[in-house]
Design an enzyme around this catalytic site. Sequence first.
Site, PDB file in Angstrom:
ATOM      1  N   ASP A 131      -3.789  76.517  45.415  1.00  0.00           N
ATOM      2  CA  ASP A 131      -4.505  75.275  45.661  1.00  0.00           C
ATOM      3  C   ASP A 131      -5.657  75.519  46.633  1.00  0.00           C
ATOM      4  OD1 ASP A 131      -4.972  72.576  45.280  1.00  0.00           O
ATOM      5  OD2 ASP A 131      -3.800  72.004  47.029  1.00  0.00           O
ATOM      6  N   HIS A 138     -13.709  65.320  51.313  1.00  0.00           N
ATOM      7  CA  HIS A 138     -12.289  65.334  51.694  1.00  0.00           C
ATOM      8  C   HIS A 138     -12.063  66.212  52.919  1.00  0.00           C
ATOM      9  CE1 HIS A 138      -7.913  65.571  51.398  1.00  0.00           C
ATOM     10  NE2 HIS A 138      -8.012  66.890  51.412  1.00  0.00           N
ATOM     11  N   GLU A 204      -2.891  63.709  46.064  1.00  0.00           N
ATOM     12  CA  GLU A 204      -4.222  64.299  46.145  1.00  0.00           C
ATOM     13  C   GLU A 204      -4.803  64.348  44.740  1.00  0.00           C
ATOM     14  OE1 GLU A 204      -4.043  67.999  48.420  1.00  0.00           O
ATOM     15  OE2 GLU A 204      -4.343  66.817  50.249  1.00  0.00           O
ATOM     16  N   GLU A 206      -6.940  65.805  42.125  1.00  0.00           N
ATOM     17  CA  GLU A 206      -7.562  67.114  41.899  1.00  0.00           C
ATOM     18  C   GLU A 206      -7.702  67.367  40.402  1.00  0.00           C
ATOM     19  OE1 GLU A 206      -6.011  70.427  44.101  1.00  0.00           O
ATOM     20  OE2 GLU A 206      -5.163  69.168  45.684  1.00  0.00           O
ATOM     21  N   ASP A 236      -1.568  66.813  43.695  1.00  0.00           N
ATOM     22  CA  ASP A 236      -0.898  67.692  44.666  1.00  0.00           C
ATOM     23  C   ASP A 236      -0.193  66.798  45.701  1.00  0.00           C
ATOM     24  OD1 ASP A 236      -0.240  69.896  46.248  1.00  0.00           O
ATOM     25  OD2 ASP A 236      -2.143  69.794  47.327  1.00  0.00           O
ATOM     26  N   ARG A 240       2.330  64.121  54.542  1.00  0.00           N
ATOM     27  CA  ARG A 240       1.378  64.330  55.650  1.00  0.00           C
ATOM     28  C   ARG A 240       2.067  64.572  56.982  1.00  0.00           C
ATOM     29  NH1 ARG A 240      -2.744  65.818  52.677  1.00  0.00           N
ATOM     30  NH2 ARG A 240      -3.436  64.187  51.243  1.00  0.00           N
ATOM     31  N   GLN A 243       3.355  68.080  56.944  1.00  0.00           N
ATOM     32  CA  GLN A 243       2.163  68.940  57.006  1.00  0.00           C
ATOM     33  C   GLN A 243       1.620  69.038  58.438  1.00  0.00           C
ATOM     34  OE1 GLN A 243      -0.872  67.586  54.304  1.00  0.00           O
ATOM     35  NE2 GLN A 243      -2.300  69.229  54.781  1.00  0.00           N
ATOM     36  N   LYS A 256       3.750  70.597  50.690  1.00  0.00           N
ATOM     37  CA  LYS A 256       3.136  70.604  49.361  1.00  0.00           C
ATOM     38  C   LYS A 256       4.075  71.189  48.311  1.00  0.00           C
ATOM     39  CE  LYS A 256      -1.167  69.897  51.110  1.00  0.00           C
ATOM     40  NZ  LYS A 256      -2.194  68.996  50.603  1.00  0.00           N
ATOM     41  N   THR A 260       4.024  69.210  42.148  1.00  0.00           N
ATOM     42  CA  THR A 260       2.623  69.091  41.742  1.00  0.00           C
ATOM     43  C   THR A 260       2.647  68.591  40.307  1.00  0.00           C
ATOM     44  OG1 THR A 260       2.075  71.011  43.107  1.00  0.00           O
ATOM     45  CG2 THR A 260       0.447  70.348  41.457  1.00  0.00           C
ATOM     46  N   GLU A 366      -6.997  59.454  53.462  1.00  0.00           N
ATOM     47  CA  GLU A 366      -8.395  59.084  53.707  1.00  0.00           C
ATOM     48  C   GLU A 366      -8.619  57.583  53.483  1.00  0.00           C
ATOM     49  OE1 GLU A 366      -9.190  62.431  50.851  1.00  0.00           O
ATOM     50  OE2 GLU A 366     -11.154  62.253  51.774  1.00  0.00           O
TER      51      GLU A 366
HETATM   52 CA    CA Z   1      -4.402  69.966  47.597  1.00  0.00          CA
END
Ligand code: CA
Length: 424
Positions: A131, A138, A204, A206, A236, A240, A243, A256, A260, A366
């Site tokens: 990834d 971002h 996420e 992507e 993904d 948080r 993380q 993560k 996925t 975000e």
């Molecule tokens: Ca990602």
Amino acid sequence: MSRLIRSWIENANYAANPFPLNNLPYGVFSTEDLDPRCGVAIGDQILDVRALEEAGLVRLASKSLFDQAIWNPLMEAGSSLWSAFRMRLIELLIEGGETSLSGNKELRNRVLINAASAQLHMPIKVAEYTDFYSGKNHATNVGTLLRGPENPLPPNWLHIPIGYNGRASSVVVSGTDIQRPWGQLKSPEFDTPIFAPSRRFDIELEVGAIVGTASTGPITVAEADNNIFGYVLLNDWSARDIQAWEYHPLGPFQAKATATTISPWIITKAALEPFRTPTPEREKNLLPHLVEPRPLLYNIVLGVELKPEGAEATKLSATNMDQLYYSSAQQLAHHTTSGCPMSVGDLLGTGTISGSGKEERGSLLELSWGGKEPIDLGNGVSRTFIEDGDTLTLCGNALGDGYRIGFGDCIGKVVAAASDPYQR
Ligand code: CA
């Protein structure tokens, strides 16, 4: 811009249909009567490629390419056969073309399956998953939230597409439920962490690139582009809070690793060819081995929806793949600079794609600005992060003249965490 290629399958010609003859995306499906097998979406139908091969209408190699329920054998057969296969599908499905399929009612009924009756499965065996972090808006937003607005981008960011090695074992197909993970959480007001279900579970937005040709040493950006078989949408999932505690200094790990999700249809490079667009202007000159020889991004309109349990879906965000600073081909080329071998079925995530506007952001982190600005879903409902029962959907379309190249949605419902996994 290229135009619609008309098919004798009438509803494939409707402008709103995501799967016209221009698209021909590759998936794996099953029905009550058919075990999982390779299929190609066309209009509201799925073409059963295994049955087509058995009927002798697709013969590309001396051995079968479609006797397994994955697309890896076609990828391994090489890029000249990727083109030959697509050409053959167009011959069989184009309006006014060869009639060996369109003119044979018994065969037609056997190899064309109503998509509404089909279940979709993983289209490939994922070799490994990497990834990246190539969305500048971002990376700037996340850097601002985590480190402050002075230097949101790390010093390497404008020189290499940074990434981390993820897990292939937890890549799942759209429609798979996602269980909220447990992990170590450490809030600033406590000295020590606790072990608990994630409270800041996130998406996420992507795009994923699928490597179709293996390599054994450093390759150029042009070679990397040739080695990519196609693209999917990719979510993904990211815890948080896990993380934030674990990522110093080696980056994301368990945050993560839960899952996925990828969309079920592989959109080929050939289908996306008319939508190529260059990466944005460089803010710092790249070293020569990462310079793009030609436009390698795509103009793909992307969106995110959130549907709470028992309620209507709300659109959270809309953006475009053209917001990426590095293309998948640049990421793949960078991945090989050390001599790292790449395999057929490797999956490369682009990194979260956010536009510059508030409603163009590709993660709840975000959109809710670190949880400080709840997102209004209407009817008095709001979110900072995902709640149990929420279904998150990513969508993507490349818009042509009177047709679209649809990606097929990338859907996942978040279900409650298990009871304490160590209380047994
Ligand atoms: Ca990602």
